[in-house]
Design an enzyme around this catalytic site. Structure first.
Site, PDB file in Angstrom:
ATOM      1  N   ASP A  93       0.859  -1.189   0.000  1.00 10.98           N
ATOM      2  CA  ASP A  93       0.000   0.000   0.000  1.00 10.98           C
ATOM      3  C   ASP A  93       0.893   1.236   0.000  1.00 10.98           C
ATOM      4  O   ASP A  93       1.173   1.804   1.051  1.00 10.98           O
ATOM      5  CB  ASP A  93      -0.920  -0.045   1.223  1.00 10.98           C
ATOM      6  N   HIS A  94       1.336   1.644  -1.180  1.00  9.59           N
ATOM      7  CA  HIS A  94       2.286   2.746  -1.311  1.00  9.59           C
ATOM      8  C   HIS A  94       1.748   3.832  -2.237  1.00  9.59           C
ATOM      9  O   HIS A  94       0.962   3.562  -3.137  1.00  9.59           O
ATOM     10  CB  HIS A  94       3.616   2.237  -1.881  1.00  9.59           C
TER      11      HIS A  94
ATOM     12  N   GLY B  38       5.263   2.821   8.621  1.00 10.82           N
ATOM     13  CA  GLY B  38       5.368   3.556   7.369  1.00 10.82           C
ATOM     14  C   GLY B  38       6.756   4.054   7.001  1.00 10.82           C
ATOM     15  O   GLY B  38       7.726   3.916   7.739  1.00 10.82           O
ATOM     16  N   GLU B  39       6.812   4.678   5.821  1.00 12.26           N
ATOM     17  CA  GLU B  39       8.041   5.240   5.255  1.00 12.26           C
ATOM     18  C   GLU B  39       7.780   6.674   4.796  1.00 12.26           C
ATOM     19  O   GLU B  39       6.691   7.003   4.331  1.00 12.26           O
ATOM     20  CB  GLU B  39       8.503   4.417   4.053  1.00 12.26           C
TER      21      GLU B  39
ATOM     22  N   ASN C 113       6.155   7.542   1.234  1.00 16.28           N
ATOM     23  CA  ASN C 113       4.721   7.599   0.980  1.00 16.28           C
ATOM     24  C   ASN C 113       4.003   8.635   1.828  1.00 16.28           C
ATOM     25  O   ASN C 113       3.051   9.261   1.372  1.00 16.28           O
ATOM     26  CB  ASN C 113       4.107   6.233   1.252  1.00 16.28           C
TER      27      ASN C 113
ATOM     28  N   GLY D 295      11.666  -4.993  15.228  1.00 19.22           N
ATOM     29  CA  GLY D 295      12.419  -5.203  16.465  1.00 19.22           C
ATOM     30  C   GLY D 295      11.527  -5.724  17.566  1.00 19.22           C
ATOM     31  O   GLY D 295      10.292  -5.726  17.451  1.00 19.22           O
TER      32      GLY D 295
END
Length: 319
Positions: free
Chosen positions: A37-38, A106-107, A110, A174
């Protein structure tokens, strides 16, 4: 029993091709399919980024058995969590309860498009925690108002909501995130064969499914597969600390300028050998993951799906 999934890479394929690929995947016996989803691809060579939720509606109507999920959706900036809850409820209804909502922090690639900047990792995880509370509460019908540090909800209600709440799972890189997934969601999603994430998830009370994405590139020759993987997937070798921070395809092009096909092949299994791919998949199974999502890099999707049905599925289903 291990469940086998197919990854719909919306950065590499247009919406109609994604639907066609999923129909083939269902026919080949995949148990589930996950869609990215980007808003943007990582590198220009990938060339696509359709809206995942529109595609999911088409996928739900084009198939009848295969499970559907997002892997993953970020509900902290580009989308308000209430909209994600509404989308998840709608896809669950359209698919007759075949949908699982995968969430992550997220990133920048985007999320910065919303014009709100890109917060540090601490704030991103705070936002994700609040977003999960809102989404879970709306999906169960138990929440209508919310006042958090980052999100508010005012007299919200999902009028079209399935009787059974769609499962919500969370991506973790992590142990801290894996424990949050255990406390607030119904399952775990990872991209590395780390047993410590399963241990952290279980130690915090997690008992749901444990999804793992495994990247590979089938081609008639190992040389072609390595070239294809480098062309489309070299962004992945940057690692999460870099990947989460770069703003656009230009940034990823610069960060991967000196990445070679040999370097990518250390992370993506390449070639026609089933044994090579099965060995990589086996590392995730041995680490404790029970839902394995296979990502075929590049355009040879139909051939890979046939390879899966012929060579991978029989061996994996015997495990």
């Amino acid at each position: 029993m291990i469940k086998l999934g197919y990854k719909l890479m919306s950065e590499e394929h247009g919406p109609k091709d994604l639907v066609r690929n999923l129909v083939l995947a269902e026919q080949a016996g995949f148990d589930l399919a996950a869609i990215s989803d980007h808003f943007s691809p990582w590198v220009e060579e990938q060339g696509h980024a359709p809206l995942a939720w529109s595609v999911l509606g088409a996928l739900a109507q084009a198939t009848s058995r295969i499970g559907l999920m997002t892997a993953v959706t970020c509900p902290i900036m580009r989308y308000h969590p209430a909209i994600i809850a509404q989308g998840a409820a709608t896809i669950a209804l359209l698919s007759d309860d075949r949908f699982t909502l995968g969430l992550g922090a997220g990133e920048r690639l985007n999320e910065h498009v919303a014009g709100q900047g890109w917060p540090g990792a601490g704030e991103r995880h705070e936002r994700l925690s609040e977003a999960i509370d809102i989404i879970q509460g709306l999906l169960t019908g138990e929440l209508t108002n919310y006042r958090g540090q980052h999100f508010q909800l005012d007299q919200a209600r999902l009028y079209d909501r399935p009787d059974r709440k769609p499962p919500v799972v969370m991506a973790a890189g992590g142990p801290q995130a894996a424990r949050l997934a255990a406390r607030k969601t119904d399952g775990l999603v990872v991209t590395e064969p780390k047993p410590e994430l399963v241990e952290a998830f279980r130690s915090a009370g997690g008992s749901g499914p444990r999804y793992a994405e495994v990247s590979m590139c089938w081609a008639p020759s190992e040389e072609e597969a390595r070239k294809t993987a480098h062309h489309y997937f070299r962004w992945a070798v940057t690692g999460w600390p870099v990947q989460a921070e770069l703003p656009n395809t230009l940034g990823f092009a610069a960060a991967t300028k000196h990445v070679t096909p040999e370097i990518v092949a250390q992370q993506v299994t390449c070639g026609p050998s089933a044994e090579v791919h099965l060995e990589a998949i086996g590392k995730f199974i041995e680490a404790g993951y029970d839902h394995i999502i296979l990502t075929q890099v590049g355009p040879r999707q139909g051939e890979f799906i046939a390879f899966f049905e012929r060579s991978l599925a029989p061996a994996l289903r015997r495990r």
